[in-house]
Design an enzyme around this catalytic site. Structure first.
Site, short mmCIF file in Angstrom:
data_model
loop_
_atom_site.label_atom_id
_atom_site.label_comp_id
_atom_site.label_asym_id
_atom_site.label_seq_id
_atom_site.Cartn_x
_atom_site.Cartn_y
_atom_site.Cartn_z
N ALA A 8 43.06 55.41 37.53
CA ALA A 8 43.10 53.99 37.88
C ALA A 8 42.48 53.12 36.79
CB ALA A 8 42.37 53.76 39.20
N GLU A 48 41.17 40.89 38.02
CA GLU A 48 41.02 39.68 37.20
C GLU A 48 42.36 39.22 36.61
OE1 GLU A 48 37.33 40.55 38.22
OE2 GLU A 48 37.64 38.72 37.11
N GLY A 61 39.12 44.75 49.36
CA GLY A 61 39.58 46.03 49.91
C GLY A 61 39.04 47.24 49.18
N ILE A 117 34.94 44.10 48.09
CA ILE A 117 35.62 42.92 47.59
C ILE A 117 37.07 43.36 47.51
CG2 ILE A 117 35.16 43.54 45.18
CD1 ILE A 117 34.73 40.53 44.67
N VAL A 148 42.13 45.96 38.47
CA VAL A 148 43.26 45.17 38.96
C VAL A 148 42.99 43.67 39.01
CG1 VAL A 148 44.82 44.79 40.92
CG2 VAL A 148 44.06 47.10 40.39
#
Ligand code: FES
Ligand code: FES
Lengths: 160, 757
Positions: free
Chosen positions: B695, B700, B471, B469, B698
């Site tokens: 990380a 949402e 990438g 999804i 991102v």
């Protein structure tokens, strides 16, 4: 009743036996195994089905297959030159112009058609040329960026 | 840490070549020999008893192979969460217009469609309810009279309330007493569609041994498998789901959708059966989001400290709880530290298509309300809205709504970055304005697995069960490459199905890079340890004297003494340990918040009410950008979806019947390239403790803020406050002219009373 038709698709003469109500889109996908052209609406609203018909971008869901009899059609499968990507494809790959990829074949064909139209490739004109292509994933910023890169690449090529 | 080689580099998507050449295969692109085509017949009544269904004429039509109705399925209910309230196909009763009642498999689509027209159904209408505020008032009919018999009933108040979630802290009443100013408001958000460009499609086939073979457009192949097993009363082991390339999901494709129809027809006919939704069906067969009404009450001191908040949100869920309002409840506070609060969210049944998920369902609705409300409070106190946010922002060590301690995060950095880029505060000329909104989400967790095998040429094959999804496959490959000291091209990402890859959670809720990525990193570490052990044996040194980088394992003090990964892989084939394979499995990761700040500049046309966004700036704490180009793409796409939700998107629902009135892309207005400003992104990187390479999630968050930021900008531009989405020209014009814009009121007293029953 099904009728025979012939279309030159990506430089190859193809024949099919289809009903009079069959769209060019369904003919490409169901009869010619060219599934790269996508169906997002079948109503002319999304542009996912865009192909070049005699050099011009059209929504293939709105074109009756028999109306394309004897015509030349380019689909996404015919954009690259063998293994070598078209500058537009290359730009989309390298500059993040695609995500889910469902709008991508249509956007690439609209772009190729626009670049070949000879219209001034300003950002404004590009946005208008892609005005019929919906993309839900990218928010368009990287799509437009990719097209601008492709414009540059094509200009350089023609100068060389 | 040594300099990173694969992480943080703009990377070309691993699927990009397939996608620009038309080679990527989506579910609708699957054509199997002898395949039949399927069509669905749906209810034409809002709520009715099915008196009879006559399929004789349809069955008799030449080319028709099979007609099924609800009684062909086992009598079981399933659900998206704990509550099992839904059948795959209606049996005795229909609960909304559009509910599936029959399906046909025929030699081609036209014949299937013709057969649908020949099915005769007699209905006996039952009273129904469309308005959620009426449905929850206790003064309307109950959509389901047997709610209490549903499995998983427990979070419900009864009547039409199918779920109530709460969260409390401190003493709200005292907080309000201590406050200098109290502000009470109600906000309303509209029904919207996820707008994925690929309508759902599925091909179902039955293997000779009776196993079901499903090709689906899904974010959650394992969820489809288990739900299918339950509605068909089959064993999970007898179902294989292959998630094909997916043309956008955004939450809509997280669960069982249409797969159960071709599956049953394939079982009955023994032939492959294909179902492809039309665009109209993409609106009417799959759960969209429905309206939300949000009541907020906040107490503040004159100098701008928030002391207390009461938030009550009423989520219309339609006829079934297809996706809960759950995520919404904690978001009644926004990204602020508030000592006393009482938060409630209610899910209400109405006779409409059930809701699905969409990019942090419920949170986006709450964000419009709370961030507009934040602006209202600041203006009332005469404090700059940005300064007011800064003053009350959550910081490390504060207690989060869920009781956990807020870990290190970049909230303040995002606010300050947007402030600086936009040059705030700034006074703009009449008709132009700027507004901001701040959002909070968490990095998605849940079960994640990964395995990595080393190939004889030194490349590695990465296997995970997760669907790509946005990438995510590329990011996962980067994580594997970085951890093993390889180049991205040396990582092969396997195309997989549920037989092949181990269980993993669905691709949703921004969990893939954070959780799945962690599993990949762990699997890579496991692989590396095995490589080092093998190399240590051969090189005659201790494993801890070795390093793995640049495609080989070498002695740190003497790099020429080395073995490349290909050599090691070949050696492993005859070694004691066997071929090298690293694995990892984890169930969940700790809470890692994701904060973002967004600002919009608008021009409002006073004559027409038209709003144009001329500039959009956003900053998000993404922890560490694995693939910056991909991150930016996510942020831009999310922001534009949010701008669409702010200005033009709305599913129109008939107030009498509950039917969707605009199921087409010509009438449901999603943003086009011509409408959009360039989106400016600022990536703030405050590493999370547990995400791979720091990380955070991102996807949402960028969708949250645009409606509130734009509403706040409209207020800044022309001094009117719109509390109903979308911020359409008519609504803005009405407000400018002092006419009544649609006002919704939530009867908060009634809600309070309902809870005490
Ligand atoms: S499929 Fe032709 S325009 Fe959408
Ligand atoms: S990339 Fe998904 S619709 Fe454009």
């Amino acid at each position: 009743m099904k009728k025979q038709l012939q279309i030159t698709v990506n430089g190859e003469l193809r024949q099919a036996l289809v009903e009079p109500y069959y769209s060019l889109l369904d003919t490409l996908r169901d009869e010619m195994q060219l599934t790269g052209t996508k169906k997002g609406c079948d109503e002319g609203d999304c542009g996912a089905c865009t192909v070049l018909l005699n050099g011009k971008p059209v929504c293939s869901c709105l074109v009756l297959a028999h109306a394309a009899h004897d015509a030349e059609v380019i689909t996404i499968e015919g954009v690259a030159n063998g293994q070598e990507l078209h500058p537009v494809q290359k730009a989309f790959v390298e500059h993040g112009g695609l995500q889910c990829g469902y709008c991508t074949p249509g956007i690439i064909l609209s772009t190729v058609g626009f670049l070949e139209s000879g219209e001034e490739p300003s950002e404004e004109n590009i946005k208008h040329a892609l005005g019929g292509n919906l993309c839900r994933c990218t928010g368009y910023t990287k799509v437009i960026e990719s097209v601008l890169v492709a414009v540059k690449a094509t200009n350089q090529e023609s100068e060389e | 840490m040594a300099e990173l080689s694969a992480i943080g580099k703009n990377s070309i998507r691993v699927d990009a070549m397939d996608k620009v050449t038309g080679r990527a295969t989506y579910a609708g692109d699957v054509y199997l020999p002898g395949m039949l085509m399927c069509k669905i017949m749906t209810s034409t009544r809002s709520h009715a008893k099915i008196v009879s269904i006559d399929t004789t004429a349809a069955q008799a039509l030449p080319g028709v192979r099979c007609v099924i109705t609800g009684s062909d399925y086992p009598d079981v209910r399933f659900g998206s969460g704990a509550l099992k309230d839904r059948r795959i196909m209606a049996r005795e009763e229909v609960f909304y217009i559009g509910e599936p009642v029959a399906a046909v498999a025929a030699d081609d689509e036209i014949t299937a469609l013709e057969a649908i027209g020949l099915i005769e159904i007699k209905y006996e209408d039952i009273k129904h309810v469309v308005d959620p505020l009426q449905a929850i008032s206790g003064k309307s009919v109950d959509v389901h009279t047997d709610l209490e018999d549903f499995e998983g009933f427990g979070f419900a108040l009864g009547g039409n309330n199918c779920t109530m979630l709460d969260s409390d802290r401190g003493d709200v009443e005292q907080g309000f007493k201590d406050s200098d100013v109290i502000i009470e408001e109600t906000y309303h958000t509209q029904p919207i569609s996820q707008g994925f460009l690929e309508p759902m499609a599925c091909v179902a086939d039955v293997e000779a041994n009776g196993r079901l073979d499903i090709y689906a457009s899904t974010q959650g192949p394992y969820q489809v498998r288990s739900q299918l097993a339950s509605v068909l009363e089959m064993s999970i082991g007898n179902i294989k789901v292959t998630a094909m390339e997916m043309g956008g999901g955004f939450g809509a494709k997280l669960r069982l959708a249409l797969e159960g129809f071709p599956a049953m027809l394939a079982i009955k006919t023994g032939k492959p059966v294909k179902l492809v939704n039309t665009r109209e069906e993409a609106f009417t067969l799959n759960g969209p989001r429905l309206e939300t009404n949000i009541y907020l009450k906040t107490g503040v001191t004159n100098d701008g400290n928030i002391l207390a908040r009461e938030a009550r949100s009423v989520f219309d869920v339609g006829a079934y709880l297809g996706a809960g309002p759950n995520a919404g409840v904690g978001h009644g506070l926004g990204a602020y530290s508030i000592p006393n609060f009482k938060l409630r969210s209610y899910g209400v049944y109405t006779n409409k298509l059930y809701v699905g998920s969409y990019r942090a369902s419920g949170v986006a609705d709450m964000n419009f309300a709370t961030e507009s409300h934040t602006d209202v409070i600041a203006h009332k106190l005469g404090i700059d809205p940005m300064e007011f946010r800064i003053k009350n922002a959550l910081s490390e060590g504060d207690t989060a709504v869920n009781g956990s301690t807020i870990p290190v995060n970049g909230l303040m950095e995002t606010i300050l970055a947007v402030k600086e880029r936009m040059g705030l505060p700034k006074k703009m000329e009449e008709g132009r304005g700027v507004g901001i909104a701040v959002g909070e989400w968490r990095s998605g967790s849940g079960p994640s697995t990964a395995s990595i095998s080393v190939n004889e040429d030194g490349t590695v094959s990465l296997l995970t069960g997760s669907v790509d999804i946005s990438g995510s496959d590329t990011s996962l490959a980067q994580i594997a490459a970085e951890s093993l000291g390889l180049r991205l091209e040396q990582v092969v990402v396997a195309k997989r199905n549920t037989d092949m890859a181990p269980f993993t959670g669905p691709s949703g809720g921004s969990r893939i890079v954070y959780s799945q990525g962690r599993a990949v990193q762990n699997a890579a570490e496991d692989t590396k340890a095995k490589l080092l052990d093998l190399a240590a044996d051969w090189l005659g040194v201790q494993a801890d004297a070795l390093e793995c980088a640049g495609g080989s394992v070498y002695v740190q003090d003497n790099p020429p003494q080395s073995l490349d990964l290909g050599q090691l892989a070949r050696m492993s084939l005859t070694s004691r340990g066997g071929p090298i394979i690293g694995i990892a499995s984890l169930s969940s990761l700790p809470y890692a918040p994701v904060f973002n700040a967004q600002a919009a500049e608008v021009i409002v046309d006073r004559e027409t009410g038209q709003v144009r966004v001329t500039r959009f700036v956003q900053a998000q704490d993404i922890g560490k950008a694995i693939n910056p180009m991909g991150v930016e793409g996510q942020l831009e796409g999310g922001a534009v979806q949010g701008i669409g939700r702010a200005l033009s998107e709305e599913i129109l629902i008939d107030k009498e019947t509950g039917q969707i009135r605009n199921p087409s892309l010509a009438t449901y207005l999603m943003p086009l390239s011509v409408d959009m400003p360039d989106i400016e992104n600022i990536l703030v990187e405050v590493p999370s403790a547990d995400g791979p390479f720091g990380a955070r999630a991102v996807a949402e968050s960028p969708g949250f803020g645009p409606p509130a930021a734009i509403a706040n900008a409209i207020f800044d531009a022309v001094g009117v406050r719109i509390k109903t989405l979308p911020l359409s020209a008519e609504r803005v014009l009405a407000a400018i002219q002092g006419r009544d814009a649609d006002e919704y009121t939530v009867d908060s007293e009634a809600l309070r009373a309902a809870e005490s029953v």
